[in-house]
Each structure stands twice: as C-alpha cells, then as structure tokens.
Scaffold this motif. Structure first.
Motif, PDB file in Angstrom:
ATOM      1  N   SER A  11       0.870  -1.174   0.000  1.00 38.55           N
ATOM      2  CA  SER A  11       0.000   0.000   0.000  1.00 38.55           C
ATOM      3  C   SER A  11       0.910   1.228   0.000  1.00 38.55           C
ATOM      4  O   SER A  11       1.888   1.276   0.750  1.00 38.55           O
ATOM      5  CB  SER A  11      -0.882   0.000   1.246  1.00 38.55           C
ATOM      6  OG  SER A  11      -1.366   1.307   1.498  1.00 38.55           O
ATOM      7  N   THR A  12       0.605   2.198  -0.830  1.00 42.09           N
ATOM      8  CA  THR A  12       1.424   3.423  -0.859  1.00 42.09           C
ATOM      9  C   THR A  12       1.355   4.135   0.496  1.00 42.09           C
ATOM     10  O   THR A  12       2.277   4.864   0.852  1.00 42.09           O
ATOM     11  CB  THR A  12       0.965   4.380  -1.980  1.00 42.09           C
ATOM     12  OG1 THR A  12      -0.428   4.678  -1.800  1.00 42.09           O
ATOM     13  CG2 THR A  12       1.193   3.789  -3.359  1.00 42.09           C
ATOM     14  N   GLN A  13       0.278   3.902   1.256  1.00 39.17           N
ATOM     15  CA  GLN A  13       0.156   4.510   2.589  1.00 39.17           C
ATOM     16  C   GLN A  13       1.311   4.028   3.473  1.00 39.17           C
ATOM     17  O   GLN A  13       1.907   4.810   4.203  1.00 39.17           O
ATOM     18  CB  GLN A  13      -1.169   4.107   3.243  1.00 39.17           C
ATOM     19  CG  GLN A  13      -2.406   4.662   2.587  1.00 39.17           C
ATOM     20  CD  GLN A  13      -2.551   6.175   2.741  1.00 39.17           C
ATOM     21  OE1 GLN A  13      -2.201   6.930   1.847  1.00 39.17           O
ATOM     22  NE2 GLN A  13      -3.064   6.613   3.870  1.00 39.17           N
ATOM     23  N   GLN A  32      -1.185  -2.111  -6.233  1.00 36.44           N
ATOM     24  CA  GLN A  32      -1.054  -2.327  -4.793  1.00 36.44           C
ATOM     25  C   GLN A  32      -1.601  -3.713  -4.475  1.00 36.44           C
ATOM     26  O   GLN A  32      -2.669  -4.085  -4.961  1.00 36.44           O
ATOM     27  CB  GLN A  32      -1.870  -1.304  -4.007  1.00 36.44           C
ATOM     28  CG  GLN A  32      -1.436   0.135  -4.216  1.00 36.44           C
ATOM     29  CD  GLN A  32      -2.231   1.078  -3.324  1.00 36.44           C
ATOM     30  OE1 GLN A  32      -1.689   1.677  -2.407  1.00 36.44           O
ATOM     31  NE2 GLN A  32      -3.521   1.192  -3.587  1.00 36.44           N
ATOM     32  N   GLY A  35      -4.166  -2.606  -1.191  1.00 39.01           N
ATOM     33  CA  GLY A  35      -4.697  -1.237  -1.131  1.00 39.01           C
ATOM     34  C   GLY A  35      -5.871  -1.226  -0.175  1.00 39.01           C
ATOM     35  O   GLY A  35      -6.668  -2.154  -0.164  1.00 39.01           O
ATOM     36  N   ARG A  36      -5.941  -0.196   0.656  1.00 39.45           N
ATOM     37  CA  ARG A  36      -7.038  -0.178   1.629  1.00 39.45           C
ATOM     38  C   ARG A  36      -7.835   1.127   1.576  1.00 39.45           C
ATOM     39  O   ARG A  36      -7.353   2.161   1.148  1.00 39.45           O
ATOM     40  CB  ARG A  36      -6.525  -0.428   3.032  1.00 39.45           C
ATOM     41  CG  ARG A  36      -5.508   0.581   3.499  1.00 39.45           C
ATOM     42  CD  ARG A  36      -5.116   0.315   4.952  1.00 39.45           C
ATOM     43  NE  ARG A  36      -4.110   1.268   5.394  1.00 39.45           N
ATOM     44  CZ  ARG A  36      -2.812   1.055   5.317  1.00 39.45           C
ATOM     45  NH1 ARG A  36      -2.339  -0.062   4.822  1.00 39.45           N
ATOM     46  NH2 ARG A  36      -1.961   1.979   5.739  1.00 39.45           N
ATOM     47  N   GLY A  37      -9.080   1.011   2.014  1.00 37.51           N
ATOM     48  CA  GLY A  37      -9.963   2.161   2.090  1.00 37.51           C
ATOM     49  C   GLY A  37     -10.313   2.437   3.533  1.00 37.51           C
ATOM     50  O   GLY A  37      -9.696   1.885   4.447  1.00 37.51           O
ATOM     51  N   ARG A  38     -11.278   3.285   3.718  1.00 38.49           N
ATOM     52  CA  ARG A  38     -11.736   3.626   5.050  1.00 38.49           C
ATOM     53  C   ARG A  38     -12.353   2.413   5.716  1.00 38.49           C
ATOM     54  O   ARG A  38     -12.918   1.559   5.058  1.00 38.49           O
ATOM     55  CB  ARG A  38     -12.802   4.713   4.933  1.00 38.49           C
ATOM     56  CG  ARG A  38     -12.421   6.013   5.580  1.00 38.49           C
ATOM     57  CD  ARG A  38     -13.415   7.100   5.273  1.00 38.49           C
ATOM     58  NE  ARG A  38     -14.688   6.610   4.822  1.00 38.49           N
ATOM     59  CZ  ARG A  38     -15.823   6.681   5.513  1.00 38.49           C
ATOM     60  NH1 ARG A  38     -15.846   7.211   6.676  1.00 38.49           N
ATOM     61  NH2 ARG A  38     -16.942   6.241   5.006  1.00 38.49           N
ATOM     62  N   PHE A  52      -1.897   6.852  -5.094  1.00 33.66           N
ATOM     63  CA  PHE A  52      -0.793   7.611  -4.502  1.00 33.66           C
ATOM     64  C   PHE A  52      -1.113   8.104  -3.095  1.00 33.66           C
ATOM     65  O   PHE A  52      -2.267   8.202  -2.693  1.00 33.66           O
ATOM     66  CB  PHE A  52      -0.377   8.774  -5.401  1.00 33.66           C
ATOM     67  CG  PHE A  52      -1.408   9.867  -5.577  1.00 33.66           C
ATOM     68  CD1 PHE A  52      -2.369   9.769  -6.573  1.00 33.66           C
ATOM     69  CD2 PHE A  52      -1.399  10.990  -4.762  1.00 33.66           C
ATOM     70  CE1 PHE A  52      -3.317  10.781  -6.749  1.00 33.66           C
ATOM     71  CE2 PHE A  52      -2.339  12.010  -4.943  1.00 33.66           C
ATOM     72  CZ  PHE A  52      -3.305  11.906  -5.932  1.00 33.66           C
ATOM     73  N   ASN A  92     -15.863  10.490   1.674  1.00 35.76           N
ATOM     74  CA  ASN A  92     -14.572  10.492   0.974  1.00 35.76           C
ATOM     75  C   ASN A  92     -14.608   9.817  -0.388  1.00 35.76           C
ATOM     76  O   ASN A  92     -13.566   9.517  -0.948  1.00 35.76           O
ATOM     77  CB  ASN A  92     -13.538   9.755   1.830  1.00 35.76           C
ATOM     78  CG  ASN A  92     -13.908   8.289   1.989  1.00 35.76           C
ATOM     79  OD1 ASN A  92     -15.082   7.944   2.045  1.00 35.76           O
ATOM     80  ND2 ASN A  92     -12.931   7.440   2.014  1.00 35.76           N
ATOM     81  N   ASP A  93     -15.803   9.547  -0.896  1.00 39.11           N
ATOM     82  CA  ASP A  93     -15.879   8.809  -2.152  1.00 39.11           C
ATOM     83  C   ASP A  93     -16.349   9.691  -3.291  1.00 39.11           C
ATOM     84  O   ASP A  93     -17.196  10.562  -3.100  1.00 39.11           O
ATOM     85  CB  ASP A  93     -16.887   7.662  -2.032  1.00 39.11           C
ATOM     86  CG  ASP A  93     -16.380   6.550  -1.144  1.00 39.11           C
ATOM     87  OD1 ASP A  93     -15.156   6.484  -0.931  1.00 39.11           O
ATOM     88  OD2 ASP A  93     -17.203   5.753  -0.685  1.00 39.11           O
ATOM     89  N   LYS A 100     -18.251   4.005  -8.203  1.00 40.35           N
ATOM     90  CA  LYS A 100     -17.113   4.677  -7.584  1.00 40.35           C
ATOM     91  C   LYS A 100     -15.956   4.850  -8.555  1.00 40.35           C
ATOM     92  O   LYS A 100     -15.510   3.904  -9.188  1.00 40.35           O
ATOM     93  CB  LYS A 100     -16.664   3.850  -6.379  1.00 40.35           C
ATOM     94  CG  LYS A 100     -15.652   4.516  -5.493  1.00 40.35           C
ATOM     95  CD  LYS A 100     -15.723   3.940  -4.102  1.00 40.35           C
ATOM     96  CE  LYS A 100     -14.469   4.219  -3.314  1.00 40.35           C
ATOM     97  NZ  LYS A 100     -14.610   3.803  -1.921  1.00 40.35           N
ATOM     98  N   ALA A 104     -10.656   8.660  -1.082  1.00 39.46           N
ATOM     99  CA  ALA A 104      -9.537   9.255  -0.342  1.00 39.46           C
ATOM    100  C   ALA A 104      -9.496   8.665   1.067  1.00 39.46           C
ATOM    101  O   ALA A 104     -10.524   8.334   1.643  1.00 39.46           O
ATOM    102  CB  ALA A 104      -9.709  10.771  -0.262  1.00 39.46           C
ATOM    103  N   ILE A 117      -4.914   8.728  -2.203  1.00 43.03           N
ATOM    104  CA  ILE A 117      -5.973   8.886  -3.196  1.00 43.03           C
ATOM    105  C   ILE A 117      -5.868   7.736  -4.193  1.00 43.03           C
ATOM    106  O   ILE A 117      -4.780   7.435  -4.687  1.00 43.03           O
ATOM    107  CB  ILE A 117      -5.804  10.206  -4.009  1.00 43.03           C
ATOM    108  CG1 ILE A 117      -5.627  11.429  -3.104  1.00 43.03           C
ATOM    109  CG2 ILE A 117      -6.945  10.382  -5.019  1.00 43.03           C
ATOM    110  CD1 ILE A 117      -6.888  12.033  -2.578  1.00 43.03           C
ATOM    111  N   GLY A 118      -6.984   7.133  -4.475  1.00 47.12           N
ATOM    112  CA  GLY A 118      -7.029   6.137  -5.538  1.00 47.12           C
ATOM    113  C   GLY A 118      -7.996   6.663  -6.582  1.00 47.12           C
ATOM    114  O   GLY A 118      -9.083   7.133  -6.233  1.00 47.12           O
TER     115      GLY A 118
END
Ligand code: BTN
Length: 228
Positions: A11-13, A32, A35-38, A52, A92-93, A100, A104, A117-118
């Motif tokens: 994950s870029t995070q 990723q 990759g993860r979301g909220r 990113f 955030n979507d 979608k 963010a 941000i994806g």
C-alpha cells in the motif's frame, strides 16, 4: 515535485509512513497488493488506476475526515476539467454514474498526515462484484497517468492550502452542490448505529445533517446509502 513512482507495493500509505520523506512528497504505485480504504475496506488496485499517497508533515489538520472530504472535492474539480461530472458520496468517495471512480483515505502516523488517493483511470472493466468505473470507461479515452497525477496534485495542493488558511467554510456550498443523495431519504450506518431520514444539508463543519422523525441529527461519521 518530489515523486517516488513504484511498480508494485503493498500500500502506498505504508511506504509513505515508513520512508523518511520530506513534506509534500508523493508515493505512487502502478499496483497495490493490499490497497485499503476507510474502515478497513479493501481498495481494488489493479493495473490502470492511479494510486498515490501525499505526505503532509506540517498539516495542522485536526480531523482526518475533513481533509478527505476536501480531497474528494479536489478530485471532482479535476474530473470536471476532464469532462467527467462527478459527485461526492460523503465523506470520501467520488462517484460517476452511480459507481465509484475515486476514494480518499487520511491516516496519521506520529507527526505525519498521509493522504491517500485512488483514482480509476485506464481500467477497461471491473469484476462484476466491484461497483466501480474508470475515466476511460466514461470518456473512451486513454490517459497519461503522469499528467493526471501532476494536475490532480495541483488541485489538491490548492484546496489543502485553502483548508489550512480559511478552514472548511469556503468549501461548504461547493461540496454540498456535489453531494450525492442530497434531499433524498438515506440510511447512515455507523458501527451498528443506524440513522434514517432525509439528507437535509451539509453542516458548517462538513458533518451531515439528517432530518429524522425525531428532528435534525448531525452525523459525524458513518456510511451513507439510499433508503431503498
Ligand atoms: C476509500 O475508498 O475508503 C478510500 C480509498 C483510498 C485508496 C488509496 S489508493 C492509494 C492509497 N493507498 C491505499 O492503500 N489506499 C489509498
């Protein structure tokens, strides 16, 4: 701009958290693996999208949620310029045609605020169970992801600066204009806590104001969906 562009990461995070990068630097990946979301959700990160994380060290931003709402708005402004009309699904979507296109996620790690941000750019399709859409699926065009990144960063930096200098108030009206489900009956779910009512307006602080059977209720967190 300081950009670290990698082929594949978890994950870029996490890369932005682990590396000692200066404020304003961006970690980008083509793919990723996790990759993860909220709320611990997964963010589907196959080839073709832009993923990113922007590192902000100085950000005196108290709540992570407001910055993701402002980031979603910056993404909408960018998409508008590209001829794609998008809406914001609080908080955030970014949605286009009911699907979608971007999301963010802001996370804090010591003195860092990491804004991820994806955005779906060049994907041709998504698995059936993923209700997503890409810029290419909307316009039929293929995009240069480097250009997208730099232009999107311009909008993001401008909006983040405004948020830091003036707070949320310059954003309330423009974000409300783009708010998905405004004036409709919605269900907001927050950790098992359910609110049902009319999505009445966006509060001065970016909260959702729902008109329920018991009067107005201010929502600070949760997932909004249309009441079916
Ligand atoms: C959400 O849908 O709740 C937010 C999605 C955020 C996805 C981006 S992609 C770049 C960065 N790295 C991650 O693992 N997540 C964010």
């Amino acid at each position: 701009t300081c950009v670290l562009w990698l082929e594949e990461v978890s994950s870029t995070q996490d890369v932005a958290k682990e590396k000692e990068l200066p404020s304003g630097c961006v970690v980008v990946a083509n793919r990723q693996l996790s990759g993860r979301g909220r709320r611990g959700r997964r963010w589907f990160s196959q080839e073709g999208g832009l993923y990113f994380s922007l590192l902000l060290r100085t950000a005196p931003i108290r709540d992570e949620q407001t910055i993701t709402l402002v980031a979603a708005h910056a993404v909408c402004r960018f998409l508008q310029k590209e001829g794609v009309h998008a809406s914001i699904k609080w908080v955030n979507d970014v949605y286009v045609k009911g699907k979608k296109i971007s999301g963010a996620l802001a996370e804090r790690s010591k003195d860092k605020l990491i804004l991820g941000i994806g955005i779906n750019v060049n994907q041709g399709s998504f698995p059936e169970d993923v209700p997503a859409i890409s810029m290419r699926m909307v316009t039929g065009k293929e995009y240069d992801k480097k250009r997208i990144l730099l232009e999107l960063l311009g909008f993001l930096e401008e909006d983040i600066r405004l948020l830091m200098n003036k707070g949320f108030s310059p954003f309330r009206d423009v974000i409300e204009e783009r708010l998905l489900f405004l004036g409709e009956e919605v269900i907001v779910e927050d950790a098992g806590d359910i609110t049902v009512g009319l999505l009445h307006h966006l509060g001065e602080d970016g909260s959702l104001v729902i008109l329920t059977a018991d009067g107005y209720k201010r929502i600070l967190a949760g997932d909004v969906s249309l009441k079916s």
